[in-house]
Design an enzyme around this catalytic site. Structure first.
Site, short mmCIF file in Angstrom:
data_model
loop_
_atom_site.label_atom_id
_atom_site.label_comp_id
_atom_site.label_asym_id
_atom_site.label_seq_id
_atom_site.Cartn_x
_atom_site.Cartn_y
_atom_site.Cartn_z
N ARG A 107 0.90 -1.22 -0.10
CA ARG A 107 0.00 -0.02 0.02
C ARG A 107 0.89 1.31 -0.12
O ARG A 107 1.66 1.53 1.02
CB ARG A 107 -0.86 0.02 1.28
CG ARG A 107 -1.60 1.26 1.40
CD ARG A 107 -2.74 1.30 2.24
NE ARG A 107 -3.87 0.55 1.87
CZ ARG A 107 -5.09 0.63 2.39
NH1 ARG A 107 -5.59 1.33 3.48
NH2 ARG A 107 -6.05 0.05 2.00
N HIS A 134 -7.49 1.09 -6.31
CA HIS A 134 -7.61 0.01 -5.30
C HIS A 134 -8.02 -1.24 -5.93
O HIS A 134 -9.27 -1.51 -5.67
CB HIS A 134 -8.44 0.84 -4.21
CG HIS A 134 -8.46 0.19 -3.03
ND1 HIS A 134 -7.50 -0.94 -2.54
CD2 HIS A 134 -8.91 0.48 -1.68
CE1 HIS A 134 -7.58 -1.39 -1.62
NE2 HIS A 134 -8.41 -0.59 -0.73
N GLN A 137 -9.68 -4.17 -3.50
CA GLN A 137 -11.16 -3.78 -2.93
C GLN A 137 -11.99 -4.10 -4.05
O GLN A 137 -13.11 -4.64 -3.85
CB GLN A 137 -11.28 -2.38 -2.85
CG GLN A 137 -12.45 -1.71 -2.34
CD GLN A 137 -12.80 -2.28 -0.89
OE1 GLN A 137 -12.01 -2.22 0.05
NE2 GLN A 137 -14.07 -3.06 -0.90
N ASP A 230 -17.42 6.57 -1.52
CA ASP A 230 -16.31 6.45 -1.02
C ASP A 230 -16.20 7.76 0.12
O ASP A 230 -16.83 8.63 -0.34
CB ASP A 230 -14.99 6.33 -1.70
CG ASP A 230 -13.74 5.91 -1.12
OD1 ASP A 230 -13.65 5.56 0.17
OD2 ASP A 230 -12.87 6.53 -1.58
N CYS A 270 -16.33 0.94 0.64
CA CYS A 270 -15.45 0.31 0.78
C CYS A 270 -14.82 0.12 2.42
O CYS A 270 -13.94 -0.53 2.96
CB CYS A 270 -14.13 0.77 -0.11
SG CYS A 270 -13.46 2.33 0.34
N ARG A 298 -12.85 -9.07 1.15
CA ARG A 298 -11.60 -8.64 0.91
C ARG A 298 -10.84 -9.85 1.18
O ARG A 298 -10.06 -10.37 0.36
CB ARG A 298 -11.06 -7.58 1.74
CG ARG A 298 -11.83 -6.24 1.63
CD ARG A 298 -11.19 -5.70 0.39
NE ARG A 298 -9.81 -5.55 0.18
CZ ARG A 298 -9.19 -4.50 0.58
NH1 ARG A 298 -9.85 -3.62 1.17
NH2 ARG A 298 -7.83 -4.29 0.43
#
Ligand code: CP
Length: 333
Positions: A107, A134, A137, A230, A270, A298
């Protein structure tokens, strides 16, 4: 790229999986969700490096738990704990790590860092969130859509809010890769970059997906099967908070927005979520919300991804490769 690195598969953006490969990963995810310990390509245990340059809850725990369930040992490295990127180049880090670990999960901020890591790594590199994408996700989100709506292809998905961020990019790219009708809505100046839209349109031609980018939330929401949002204030944007609260106010996912979507629409986020900001509490905590399934997925989706990447890279043991071939059945391998 050296001979050793040729053929190694990485997952840096949503389009790194061809449409049929994405379906394979989703099928593997369904399998590992049903039978969590059947596939153990990391048994030994082999080590997987998991770097975080930004904070995380879901990504950290889902990768750590997933690597352990695959028979491996996660080595989680927190910000500032390694030489990576400041005392030592990314390329040199990759050259060292691929002699010690079986996967590199990272990340970070710049997508170019992930690209450099992949260029010099002889083991798969996975984007665990960058400033641009991402993709892990979205594997979880697509698995959740498939579970709740029966399929992804042909379903419509509206994303509202900061449409220039990494989640918007990934919703657009992964959604069309799965054959979805993706509608992205945000204010002018906060929409996906033209190169992302172009890439999405090109992939949509292969999959039957559709792309709409609009400043009108109603256009995106009309009869949508999936409604997603988000945070409006991503990591590093805290100083812009007041401006962003004003800017995105018309793109809140609340009861009024949900009335414009299909009556049977599901809601994705998410997480972490800010109730009363980008999403109303009555929506995220209401009957159409599937965010807890999405969070759980996930784990399953990333396990499937790791198994798939190791197998496709020729780095899985014979028994795992045979099991994967059998699960995917019609796969040409
Ligand atoms: N959705 C997500 O990536 O969560 P974390 O930031 O907690 O990992």
């Amino acid at each position: 790229m050296s001979a050793e690195q040729a053929g190694v598969r990485h997952f840096l953006t949503d389009l790194d999986l061809a449409p049929e490969e994405l379906q394979q990963v989703l099928r593997l995810a369904e399998f590992v969700k049903q039978d969590p310990y059947a596939l153990r390509p990391l048994r030994g245990p082999q080590t997987a490096a998991v770097f975080f340059d930004k904070t995380s809850t879901r990504t950290r725990f889902s990768f750590a738990a997933g690597i352990t369930a695959l028979g491996g040992a996660p080595l989680v490295v927190n910000p500032g704990e390694a030489q990576l990127g400041h005392k030592e180049s990314i390329a040199d880090t990759a050259r060292v790590l691929d002699r010690m670990v079986s996967l590199i999960i990272w990340r970070t901020y710049a997508q170019t860092g992930l690209e450099e890591m992949a260029e010099f790594s002889g083991v798969p590199v996975i984007n665990a969130l960058s400033d641009d994408y991402h993709p892990c996700q979205l594997l979880a989100d697509l698995l959740t859509v498939q579970e709740h709506l029966g399929a992804t292809a042909g379903r419509s998905m509206a994303y509202l809010g900061d449409a220039a961020n990494n989640m918007a990019n990934s919703y657009l790219l992964a959604g069309v890769n799965a054959g979805m009708d993706v509608r992205i809505a945000g204010p002018a100046g906060y929409l996906p970059a033209q190169e992302i839209v172009d890439a999405a349109r090109e992939r949509a031609q292969q999959t039957g997906g559709r792309v709409t980018v609009t400043t009108d939330p109603a256009e995106a929401l009309r009869d949508a099967d999936v409604v997603a949002t988000d945070t409006w204030i991503s990591m590093g944007q805290e100083e812009e908070k007041e401006h962003r609260l004003q800017l995105f106010g018309d793109y809140r996912v609340d009861a009024a927005a949900m009335r414009q979507a299909s009556d049977s629409a599901i809601v994705l986020h998410c997480l972490p979520a800010y109730r009363g900001v980008e999403i109303a509490a009555e929506v995220i905590d209401g009957p159409q919300s599937v965010v807890w399934d999405e969070a759980e997925n996930r784990l399953h989706a990333q396990k499937a991804l790791m198994i798939w990447l190791l197998t496709e890279s020729g780095l899985a043991d014979e028994s795992t490769a045979a099991q994967v071939g059998s699960i995917l059945g019609d796969r040409e391998s």
